[in-house]
Design a protein around this motif. Structure first.
Motif, PDB file in Angstrom:
ATOM      1  N   SER A   1       4.552   5.306   2.543  1.00 34.12           N
ATOM      2  CA  SER A   1       4.918   6.702   2.758  1.00 34.12           C
ATOM      3  C   SER A   1       4.991   7.022   4.247  1.00 34.12           C
ATOM      4  O   SER A   1       5.946   7.671   4.721  1.00 34.12           O
ATOM      5  N   GLU A   2       3.993   6.550   5.002  1.00 38.73           N
ATOM      6  CA  GLU A   2       3.988   6.785   6.447  1.00 38.73           C
ATOM      7  C   GLU A   2       5.170   6.103   7.117  1.00 38.73           C
ATOM      8  O   GLU A   2       5.763   6.635   8.064  1.00 38.73           O
TER       9      GLU A   2
ATOM     10  N   ASP B   1       0.841  -1.187   0.000  1.00 32.89           N
ATOM     11  CA  ASP B   1       0.000   0.000   0.000  1.00 32.89           C
ATOM     12  C   ASP B   1       0.887   1.253   0.000  1.00 32.89           C
ATOM     13  O   ASP B   1       1.738   1.426   0.870  1.00 32.89           O
TER      14      ASP B   1
ATOM     15  N   GLU C   1       5.083  16.450   3.230  1.00 37.98           N
ATOM     16  CA  GLU C   1       4.853  16.050   1.841  1.00 37.98           C
ATOM     17  C   GLU C   1       6.007  15.263   1.225  1.00 37.98           C
ATOM     18  O   GLU C   1       5.880  14.717   0.136  1.00 37.98           O
TER      19      GLU C   1
ATOM     20  N   ALA D   1       0.247   4.401   0.624  1.00 38.26           N
ATOM     21  CA  ALA D   1       0.086   5.289   1.779  1.00 38.26           C
ATOM     22  C   ALA D   1       0.839   4.744   2.994  1.00 38.26           C
ATOM     23  O   ALA D   1       1.492   5.503   3.729  1.00 38.26           O
ATOM     24  N   GLU D   2       0.760   3.430   3.207  1.00 44.79           N
ATOM     25  CA  GLU D   2       1.454   2.815   4.339  1.00 44.79           C
ATOM     26  C   GLU D   2       2.970   2.949   4.179  1.00 44.79           C
ATOM     27  O   GLU D   2       3.693   3.186   5.146  1.00 44.79           O
TER      28      GLU D   2
ATOM     29  N   ASN E   1       6.637   8.898  -2.004  1.00 45.47           N
ATOM     30  CA  ASN E   1       6.542   7.723  -2.868  1.00 45.47           C
ATOM     31  C   ASN E   1       7.693   7.642  -3.873  1.00 45.47           C
ATOM     32  O   ASN E   1       7.790   6.688  -4.632  1.00 45.47           O
TER      33      ASN E   1
END
Length: 240
Positions: A189-190, A184, A217, A186-187, A238
């Protein structure tokens, strides 16, 4: 005198008993065929998993993750030109090998059966899996309406900064394992945001001085001192 004709009593013979013996052989043969097919399918699946496991172990020194047979991770990297993520996974349910560029399908090799996949799964090569043509990359980015801004830094400079793992809160191997287990965006990136230190961090790459600072960002990278340097660029998470 009239004749009295006595009719014989009707005999209720019922229905003929079902000849279960006539069906027994057919049912037994059907069950045997089903069991054979099931055993064969299981055997093919285990062989597919074995070939993937051998590749993952050879390439990464890890165990393959088969928790989701429709998405078995085979490779992950970033495009050296744009730092766009490239991912490849095997779908053992729909019989295909899928390549994602910027989280969008850029290549999809389909097979008629899982057995037909065994050959390709036995000849997996990381470099071949992640190799994409410029046409494939451009098509995906144009379709998504993405425009890659001109980079302030050269590819070599970016790689030198991003690959500076001295100050992050985990190891390079741990990062690789996380990316193999989590697809994922988003995961990921976090996760990257969480492992980079929050300080202004400066270091030398070759004869030049560079630095970075985490932002919501992305990762802000710069050349020289942050206060005096004019060459600065934020790389989205990303792309890191």
């Amino acid at each position: 005198m009239g004749w009295i004709s006595e009719q014989p009593e009707s005999v209720d013979r019922g229905t003929a008993p079902e000849r279960t013996d006539l069906h027994l052989t057919d049912n037994t043969e059907h069950e045997a065929v089903s069991e054979d097919n099931s055993d064969t399918a299981f055997s093919v699946l285990e062989e597919a998993k074995s070939r993937i496991s051998e590749y993952i172990d050879k390439e990464f020194g890890n165990e393959a993750d088969f928790s989701d047979l429709s998405n078995v991770s085979l490779a992950f990297t970033t495009d050296e030109d744009s730092f766009t993520p490239i991912e490849v996974y095997a779908d053992l349910v729909e019989y295909r090998i899928v390549t994602l560029y910027d989280d969008k399908i850029v290549s999809e090799k389909k097979y008629d059966s899982l057995e037909d996949m065994l050959g390709p799964l036995g000849n997996l090569e990381f470099d071949e899996l992640v190799a994409l043509s410029d046409e494939e990359k451009t098509f995906i980015l144009e379709e998504a309406g993405s425009v890659i801004p001109a980079d302030v830094f050269t590819e070599q400079e970016m790689l030198g900064i991003i690959r500076k793992y001295d100050h992050i809160r985990t190891s390079k191997q741990a990062v690789l394992e996380f990316f193999l287990e989590n697809d994922d965006a988003a995961e990921r990136s976090e996760y990257l945001k969480s492992i980079y230190n929050d300080d202004y961090t400066e270091f030398s790459v070759g004869s030049e001085r560079y630095g970075y600072k985490t932002q919501d960002e992305g990762l802000l990278i710069y050349k020289g001192s942050f206060l005096s340097g004019d060459e600065k660029q934020t790389i989205s998470w990303n792309r890191v």
